[in-house]
Design an enzyme around this catalytic site. Sequence first.
Site, PDB file in Angstrom:
ATOM      1  N   PRO A 117      -0.132  -9.135  -2.915  1.00  0.00           N
ATOM      2  CA  PRO A 117       1.013  -9.197  -3.820  1.00  0.00           C
ATOM      3  C   PRO A 117       1.951 -10.338  -3.455  1.00  0.00           C
ATOM      4  CG  PRO A 117       1.397  -7.523  -2.173  1.00  0.00           C
ATOM      5  CD  PRO A 117       0.003  -8.062  -1.919  1.00  0.00           C
ATOM      6  N   THR A 119       5.016 -10.178  -3.088  1.00  0.00           N
ATOM      7  CA  THR A 119       6.104  -9.704  -2.227  1.00  0.00           C
ATOM      8  C   THR A 119       5.734  -9.709  -0.747  1.00  0.00           C
ATOM      9  OG1 THR A 119       5.329  -7.463  -2.679  1.00  0.00           O
ATOM     10  CG2 THR A 119       7.195  -8.263  -3.981  1.00  0.00           C
ATOM     11  N   ASN A 120       4.441  -9.788  -0.426  1.00  0.00           N
ATOM     12  CA  ASN A 120       4.031  -9.702   0.982  1.00  0.00           C
ATOM     13  C   ASN A 120       2.900 -10.675   1.319  1.00  0.00           C
ATOM     14  OD1 ASN A 120       5.676  -7.873   2.422  1.00  0.00           O
ATOM     15  ND2 ASN A 120       4.699  -6.138   1.418  1.00  0.00           N
ATOM     16  N   GLY A 198       0.676  -5.178  -8.452  1.00  0.00           N
ATOM     17  CA  GLY A 198       1.111  -4.576  -9.702  1.00  0.00           C
ATOM     18  C   GLY A 198       0.038  -3.721 -10.352  1.00  0.00           C
ATOM     19  N   GLY A 216      -0.098   3.048  -6.268  1.00  0.00           N
ATOM     20  CA  GLY A 216       0.645   3.408  -7.463  1.00  0.00           C
ATOM     21  C   GLY A 216       2.056   2.854  -7.425  1.00  0.00           C
ATOM     22  N   CYS A 249       8.126  -0.615  -3.039  1.00  0.00           N
ATOM     23  CA  CYS A 249       8.085   0.591  -3.872  1.00  0.00           C
ATOM     24  C   CYS A 249       8.718   1.794  -3.172  1.00  0.00           C
ATOM     25  CB  CYS A 249       6.641   0.921  -4.237  1.00  0.00           C
ATOM     26  SG  CYS A 249       5.825  -0.329  -5.227  1.00  0.00           S
ATOM     27  N   GLU A 339      11.901   2.996 -11.832  1.00  0.00           N
ATOM     28  CA  GLU A 339      11.837   2.122 -10.659  1.00  0.00           C
ATOM     29  C   GLU A 339      12.714   0.890 -10.852  1.00  0.00           C
ATOM     30  OE1 GLU A 339       8.359   0.694  -7.599  1.00  0.00           O
ATOM     31  OE2 GLU A 339       7.965   0.422  -9.726  1.00  0.00           O
TER      32      GLU A 339
END
Length: 468
Positions: A117, A119-120, A198, A216, A249, A339
């Site tokens: 992802p 983000t990481n 995602g 999820g 998340c 979220e």
Amino acid sequence: MARPISPEEKEYAQQLLAKARAAMKAIEEYDQAKIDRLCQAVGWATANEKTFTRLCRQGVEESGIGDWDGRPGKRFKIMGILRDCLRQKSMGIVEEIPEKGIVKYAKPAGVICGVVPMTNPTLTPSGEGVLALKAKDAIIFAPHPRTKKTSFENVEIMRETLRRLGAPEDLFQCVETPSIPLTQELMAICDLTIATGGQPMVRSAYSSGRPAYGVGAGNSTMVIDETANVEEAARNTRMSKTSDFGSGCSADGNLLVHASIYDALLDQLIKEGGYLASDEEKAKLQAAMWDDHGGRTLETIAQAAPKLAEKAGFKIPDDRKFIIVKQDKIGKEHKFSGEKLTTLMAYYKFKDFDEALGMVRAIYDVGGKGHSCGIYSFDDDHIHRLAQVAPVSRMMVRQPQSKANAGSFTNGMPMTSSLGCGVWGGNITNENISLKHYLQYTWVSRPTPEDKPSEKELFGEFYNSETL
């Protein structure tokens, strides 16, 4: 709709796969000590503070999201993954159950496609790399296009580490020019996919025709009852919500607070750096954070609180670390009950614990079912009742959620960067994705004394009753 894969991409994918299989073949005879030494080397090369900090900051710059100062703190997860790996065997006999005559042998899962992802781009390849290496798997990383340079450089460091130790570097490979069709092709030809990212990519992994572990969506909700330590709850909430600007998340999205401590906790959250938005500011935030189709706007994801407010059209003090919006309605039409993925949380009030449990059910019907929740309470009955009701795979008790869900050095959760959400979240497992998921097992069964109850024992009161 994704474009069709090009012939060049298809050939490239096959080349990556062939090199991965050759690398796996080359380490077939490595013993546990040699593999563990390689894991330590790769762990150090990627999780040392200097390298990890540099790559984390590079990833923030490349993507435009996340916390320049805070993201480097995630290096503890690689150390935790390495700790867990070094304490386990990953080849030969790994478990014996004498009373059942069972012996289990571990084998590599094969060539893995690791979806990274945005983000990481530093944490995910490093953690998954250690796990794959421990299992004698090869892994091909498919990075997000927005962080492809950071992901590629990180994997190059892992490859160089193997080269220096005389091990095959192609155990780790990274796509240099990623695309959706190429990633889908890799998922279709590799033996297993670990899909961290995602929901569209996770669904694509599950439809690839190959086994896949996916994750999820989250919508972490914290219940804070009348027995809670207000200072502890506020401090942990700030730590969790502001970690990497709420990109994870697991970051606290909704706080359900007992009426008796509602005002006191709000005051304490403000002392911890929170900003309480006015009704007008709340409306501006909603307009900025969600588009006309209800999707989250990319430019407001994982932003510092002052920058998030600025994007919404108002200003808050520069020392504010997260934004609080008061909320009393729950439902898909009430965006703040879903979220958030940024430095903002919804703040609810409940009068009794039954009401809180009903609110938890309603929130997870909006989103995040299967992921996680938490509770600040010293009432074991409350903790038990929430655990019975909450449709989540993990529940943290009096812990900073985003720093605890994926394992920490002060709880027993397996360290990981990928969280399965079970059938609730459209995943095959509820577990933290860890070493066991990178392995296959051969169960060897020897005969045991017969264990066959009588029919009377089995059928109980219905034995010899009238038949239909």
